[in-house]
Design an enzyme around this catalytic site. Structure first.
Site, PDB file in Angstrom:
ATOM      1  N   SER A   1       0.837  -1.195   0.000  1.00  0.00           N
ATOM      2  CA  SER A   1       0.000   0.000   0.000  1.00  0.00           C
ATOM      3  C   SER A   1       0.872   1.245   0.000  1.00  0.00           C
ATOM      4  O   SER A   1       1.883   1.306   0.697  1.00  0.00           O
ATOM      5  CB  SER A   1      -0.906   0.004   1.232  1.00  0.00           C
ATOM      6  OG  SER A   1      -1.559   1.254   1.370  1.00  0.00           O
TER       7      SER A   1
ATOM      8  N   ASN B   1       1.687   3.137   3.265  1.00  0.00           N
ATOM      9  CA  ASN B   1       2.791   2.744   4.147  1.00  0.00           C
ATOM     10  C   ASN B   1       3.884   3.806   4.202  1.00  0.00           C
ATOM     11  O   ASN B   1       4.662   3.851   5.148  1.00  0.00           O
ATOM     12  CB  ASN B   1       3.395   1.423   3.660  1.00  0.00           C
ATOM     13  CG  ASN B   1       2.431   0.254   3.817  1.00  0.00           C
ATOM     14  OD1 ASN B   1       1.568   0.264   4.693  1.00  0.00           O
ATOM     15  ND2 ASN B   1       2.572  -0.758   2.968  1.00  0.00           N
ATOM     16  N   ARG B   2       3.928   4.642   3.187  1.00  0.00           N
ATOM     17  CA  ARG B   2       4.943   5.688   3.147  1.00  0.00           C
ATOM     18  C   ARG B   2       4.867   6.592   4.366  1.00  0.00           C
ATOM     19  O   ARG B   2       5.887   7.066   4.874  1.00  0.00           O
ATOM     20  CB  ARG B   2       4.764   6.524   1.876  1.00  0.00           C
ATOM     21  CG  ARG B   2       5.735   7.683   1.765  1.00  0.00           C
ATOM     22  CD  ARG B   2       5.301   8.664   0.686  1.00  0.00           C
ATOM     23  NE  ARG B   2       5.397   8.112  -0.645  1.00  0.00           N
ATOM     24  CZ  ARG B   2       6.508   8.136  -1.386  1.00  0.00           C
ATOM     25  NH1 ARG B   2       7.596   8.671  -0.895  1.00  0.00           N
ATOM     26  NH2 ARG B   2       6.501   7.637  -2.598  1.00  0.00           N
TER      27      ARG B   2
ATOM     28  N   ARG C   1       3.395  21.920  -7.943  1.00  0.00           N
ATOM     29  CA  ARG C   1       2.217  21.786  -8.794  1.00  0.00           C
ATOM     30  C   ARG C   1       1.254  22.922  -8.448  1.00  0.00           C
ATOM     31  O   ARG C   1       1.205  23.398  -7.318  1.00  0.00           O
ATOM     32  CB  ARG C   1       1.514  20.442  -8.570  1.00  0.00           C
ATOM     33  CG  ARG C   1       2.350  19.207  -8.938  1.00  0.00           C
ATOM     34  CD  ARG C   1       2.559  19.114 -10.433  1.00  0.00           C
ATOM     35  NE  ARG C   1       3.243  17.898 -10.816  1.00  0.00           N
ATOM     36  CZ  ARG C   1       4.559  17.790 -10.974  1.00  0.00           C
ATOM     37  NH1 ARG C   1       5.330  18.854 -10.748  1.00  0.00           N
ATOM     38  NH2 ARG C   1       5.098  16.652 -11.340  1.00  0.00           N
TER      39      ARG C   1
ATOM     40  N   PHE D   1      -4.365   3.102  -6.019  1.00  0.00           N
ATOM     41  CA  PHE D   1      -2.932   2.861  -5.880  1.00  0.00           C
ATOM     42  C   PHE D   1      -2.172   4.084  -6.403  1.00  0.00           C
ATOM     43  O   PHE D   1      -1.277   4.009  -7.237  1.00  0.00           O
ATOM     44  CB  PHE D   1      -2.488   1.594  -6.612  1.00  0.00           C
ATOM     45  CG  PHE D   1      -1.192   1.022  -6.054  1.00  0.00           C
ATOM     46  CD1 PHE D   1      -1.201   0.297  -4.870  1.00  0.00           C
ATOM     47  CD2 PHE D   1       0.017   1.239  -6.674  1.00  0.00           C
ATOM     48  CE1 PHE D   1      -0.028  -0.211  -4.339  1.00  0.00           C
ATOM     49  CE2 PHE D   1       1.198   0.752  -6.148  1.00  0.00           C
ATOM     50  CZ  PHE D   1       1.174   0.016  -4.976  1.00  0.00           C
TER      51      PHE D   1
ATOM     52  N   CYS E   1      -1.927   8.762  -5.480  1.00  0.00           N
ATOM     53  CA  CYS E   1      -2.419   9.990  -4.845  1.00  0.00           C
ATOM     54  C   CYS E   1      -2.123  10.132  -3.360  1.00  0.00           C
ATOM     55  O   CYS E   1      -2.677  11.027  -2.700  1.00  0.00           O
ATOM     56  CB  CYS E   1      -3.941  10.136  -5.043  1.00  0.00           C
ATOM     57  SG  CYS E   1      -4.456  10.130  -6.765  1.00  0.00           S
ATOM     58  N   GLU E   2      -1.229   9.325  -2.776  1.00  0.00           N
ATOM     59  CA  GLU E   2      -0.944   9.494  -1.356  1.00  0.00           C
ATOM     60  C   GLU E   2      -0.307  10.857  -1.079  1.00  0.00           C
ATOM     61  O   GLU E   2      -0.540  11.468  -0.024  1.00  0.00           O
ATOM     62  CB  GLU E   2      -0.060   8.351  -0.836  1.00  0.00           C
ATOM     63  CG  GLU E   2       1.413   8.463  -1.106  1.00  0.00           C
ATOM     64  CD  GLU E   2       1.803   8.200  -2.563  1.00  0.00           C
ATOM     65  OE1 GLU E   2       2.996   8.300  -2.887  1.00  0.00           O
ATOM     66  OE2 GLU E   2       0.911   7.893  -3.387  1.00  0.00           O
ATOM     67  N   ASP E   3       0.501  11.362  -2.024  1.00  0.00           N
ATOM     68  CA  ASP E   3       1.127  12.660  -1.825  1.00  0.00           C
ATOM     69  C   ASP E   3       0.110  13.792  -1.956  1.00  0.00           C
ATOM     70  O   ASP E   3       0.195  14.814  -1.265  1.00  0.00           O
ATOM     71  CB  ASP E   3       2.269  12.855  -2.817  1.00  0.00           C
ATOM     72  CG  ASP E   3       1.859  12.586  -4.253  1.00  0.00           C
ATOM     73  OD1 ASP E   3       0.775  12.031  -4.473  1.00  0.00           O
ATOM     74  OD2 ASP E   3       2.643  12.924  -5.161  1.00  0.00           O
TER      75      ASP E   3
END
Length: 771
Positions: A585, A588-589, A635, A691, A693-695
């Site tokens: 996942s 987890n970052r 961005r 999986f 777009c966590e950032d």
């Protein structure tokens, strides 16, 4: 072998077309040579010189441009920016700085950063070595090129640190002093304690009969002097010249009813510099002093530690002396000796193991090349504290680099001359007018002098042979053949490489990518990356590179899939920890990790390669704004409906409101806990679903928690995406990747509010790193 024959021969043969054109143009559009006057040989030579001049001018412009581009894009700037113009100039003696260490004993010392000192919410922790540099002294108003030879003096809980500082104006050593009220974590520069007309260093400070004395090295004045404090710590008066002998790096200690003075005298005939040691004894530190019966105690190899390297210390009843190993370079490292016999008749000591090793980060470490002075003392709490000096470059580094750079430039000139000969642009190695025998009219006096003069004859012969060698070379290696073209290409490439080498040595500094000082101190961060088995080759290169960056304390690898490697599989200068995850996942970052010992975490994808200097600049900006996401990929989200686009869009509209956390600094505790709140649960589910777009989610969570700006951009000098070279990039289809992220923007905006009103402009900071 006359001059005219040489010119005629050089003019024949094939050459490069444009050189032929230039040659004919120089001859007046091909006019007959018969129309020349008796001075035609001079006109012919002028043509030769004009073609050579154009060639050398062209070579100068091309190679100069290449050198300039190399310096601009490949050489990192000296990290000591923001320092007073008069301080921290390059010095051939080095760039010494001072660090603090703690331990339960003198033999278990650890650097200050390992103790997690100073958890101040307003700044990053831990405080890291060095704690005093030329920058901190210069910023306090005392221009300094380096600081070295530290000695501690404790008054209760207050620590005073005396040290040598090389004044960058007078280029002379003075004695500076700083004070700490937090056991060495931070230091306030008090000023110059002692300034004489000669060089001072090694300020040995001690107390005797209620007075505080300082015995600095002043060998340049030819004696050893004792000063007494009349207003400690800044006012001192000369108390006594205790010895008419230029002793170097001296100390005195009480032992078994006597005072013992150790020092080195380099002035004697047959004395081995840095390998000599003498001992003197007295009933009082004021003298008179008597020499030891076996003086000199040592007169040996300079690597054996004879020269003193700091204050001796007593541990468990044993006396230990610190010596300098000057074998590879001056002040290479310290060695510790246990004194077993010390009396007026005998002296004996044995070396003992001391936990000191060369840092694996090399020149990126503040003490990567050498350390030559240690003062270790026990505090009233029972804890031991030590101050150590260190340097990232060896002695004479500046001169060494200048010599290598100059040699490279000379070699470039030789290769340029060679290419000119092969192309026909240069007709002879030595201009004919330089050769005595080429002079058409010579007086009788000159002829009388020339005939018997051996040097003149040899010079004529040398010029002729040298020019003839050029003709022979051109005859054998013709530029219009395959062999000639190959030789030309190899020579040109060699000239370019040597030019870049010369620029690197002369203008590139020591090659160290140093950290950036902020508020008088340095810190460290944890580097965290997420990867899986298919990208192991990339990870090895990644760890080898970034582990050498100055401020990296530990590298944490979040292993999402496959059989994990072992920490020992990597060539790393810092500890590597593999955190194996059960599920693959992207969330987890940002998992909360209590084992992380630093406030700052650099989230950096394993396929991004940039310079350590870029990383250090980003770290400095984050330390100025620890409540923000500080990164390298901006961005701008400003359309309706929301659409994810790249950096070009942000620059076109001169602003950004999002920083990709694939290369960004965050506060480990704040960011990770925020990401795992119940409020962010829906966002995390969306990340698992796509999986991706966590950032983006982290940016929305930051923006949702603050009404002020929450992102800061730092422009890297260059960055390379290495995954594109291997075909294992997660987002190989850019359009599809951007489409998914556009969907994420819309959904996250509905969950956590918008970003469009959070625009920050490029070049809004004064440091110029966000242009």
């Amino acid at each position: 072998m006359g001059s005219s024959a040489i010119v005629t021969s050089a003019g024949g043969g094939g050459g490069v077309g444009w050189w032929r054109w230039f040659w004919h143009s120089s001859n007046g559009g091909g006019k007959s040579s018969n129309s020349t006057s008796k001075n035609g040989s001079h006109n012919h030579e002028a043509c030769v010189l004009s073609s050579a001049f154009a060639y050398f001018l062209f070579s100068f412009v091309v190679l100069g441009s290449i050198g300039n581009l190399y310096a601009r894009f490949m050489l990192t700037p000296n990290a000591r920016t923001g320092i007073t113009a008069l301080g921290c100039q390059e010095d051939n003696e080095g760039s010494w700085a001072l660090g603090v260490f703690y331990g339960d004993s003198p033999f278990s010392l650890k650097p200050i950063e390992a103790m997690n000192v100073w958890k101040d919410k307003s700044a990053a922790w831990p405080v890291a070595n060095p704690v005093i540099t030329c920058a901190s002294v210069s910023d306090a108003g005392f221009p300094s090129n380096f600081v070295a030879d530290p000695f501690l003096y404790a008054q209760g809980e207050i620590l005073y640190l005396f040290y040598e500082t090389k004044n960058s104006i007078t280029m002379q050593g003075d004695i500076g002093v700083a004070r700490s009220i937090d056991k060495g974590a931070t230091w306030k520069q008090l000023g110059i304690a002692l300034d004489e007309d000669w060089h001072l260093s090694y300020p040995y400070v001690f107390e005797y009969n209620g007075n505080i004395y300082m015995m600095p090295e002043g060998s340049a004045n030819g004696d050893l002097r004792l000063y007494r404090a009349i207003d400690f710590p800044l006012k001192w008066t000369l108390h006594k010249v205790i010895m008419k002998k230029p002793l170097v790096d001296s100390f005195m200690i009480p032992r078994e009813g006597k005072f013992w003075l150790f020092g080195s005298d380099h002035t004697g005939i047959g004395t081995k510099k840095n390998g000599q040691l003498e001992i003197w004894h007295s009933s009082s530190p004021l003298g008179p002093w008597k020499p030891h019966k076996k003086n000199p105690i040592y007169n040996t190899d300079k690597s054996m530690g004879a020269r003193n390297g700091g204050r001796p210390f007593v541990y468990k009843g044993n006396l230990y002396r610190i010596g300098q190993d000057c074998g590879q370079t001056y002040g290479h490292r310290i060695r510790v000796f246990r004194v077993e016999v010390l009396n007026t008749e005998e002296f004996k000591e044995v070396e003992v193991p001391f936990p000191s090793k060369e840092p694996a980060k090399g020149r990126n470490a503040w003490n990567g090349a050498r350390n030559h002075h240690l003062d270790v003392q026990q505090l009233s709490s029972g804890q031991w504290i030590a101050v150590l000096d260190g340097d990232r470059v060896p002695s004479g580094d500046a001169v060494h680099r200048f010599i290598l750079g100059s040699a490279s430039v000379v070699a470039v000139a030789g290769l340029v001359m060679l290419v000119g000969l092969l192309l026909g642009a240069v007709k002879c190695l030595v201009p004919l007018s330089w050769c005595p025998h080429s002079m058409e009219k010579r007086s009788d006096t000159f002829l009388t002098w020339e005939r018997p003069n051996l040097f003149s004859s040899k010079l004529r012969l040398f010029c002729s042979r040298l020019n003839r060698a050029g003709l022979i070379l051109r005859a054998r290696i013709r530029p219009n053949t395959c062999t000639g073209i190959f030789v030309l290409l190899v020579t040109i490439v060699g000239a370019v490489m040597l030019m870049c080498t010369g620029v690197k040595y002369i203008y590139g500094g020591s090659g160290a990518e140093e950290p950036y000082l902020l508020d008088g101190h340095y810190s460290q961060f944890t580097l965290l990356t997420m990867t899986y088995d298919a990208r192991l080759w990339n990870l090895k290169m990644y760890i080898k590179h970034y582990s050498r960056c100055s401020s990296v304390r530990e590298i944490v690898v979040v292993w999402n899939k496959g059989i994990p490697p072992q920490p020992g599989d990597f060539d790393s200068a810092v500890p590597v920890r593999i955190r194996v995850e059960k599920n693959n996942s992207l969330n987890n970052r940002f998992k909360v990790d209590p084992l992380i010992k630093t406030r700052a975490v650099l989230e950096l994808d394993d396929d991004i390669m940039m310079t350590c200097d870029d990383i250090e600049r980003g770290f400095k900006v984050w330390r100025e704004h620890p409540d923000r996401i500080v990164g390298f990929y901006p961005r701008l989200i400003n359309s309706s409906p929301l659409k994810y686009r790249g950096e070009k869009h942000a620059r076109k509209h001169n602003g950004y409101n999002m920083i990709l956390t694939g290369a960004a600094f965050v506060d480990a505790k704040v960011a990770f806990e925020r990401y795992w709140t119940a409020e962010a649960e829906a966002g995390r589910a969306l990340v698992d679903s796509y999986f991706n777009c966590e950032d983006v989610l982290m940016n929305y969570l930051y923006a949702n928690a603050s009404s002020s700006s929450v992102v800061e951009y730092v422009k890297p000098a260059w960055a390379v995406d290495t995954s594109k070279l291997s075909g294992v990039a997660i987002s190989r289809n850019t359009q599809a990747h951007y489409g998914v992220r556009s969907n994420c923007l819309t959904k996250f905006a509905g969950m956590y509010g918008g970003l469009t009103h959070r625009k920050a402009e490029f070049s809004s900071r004064k440091d110029g790193w966000d242009v």
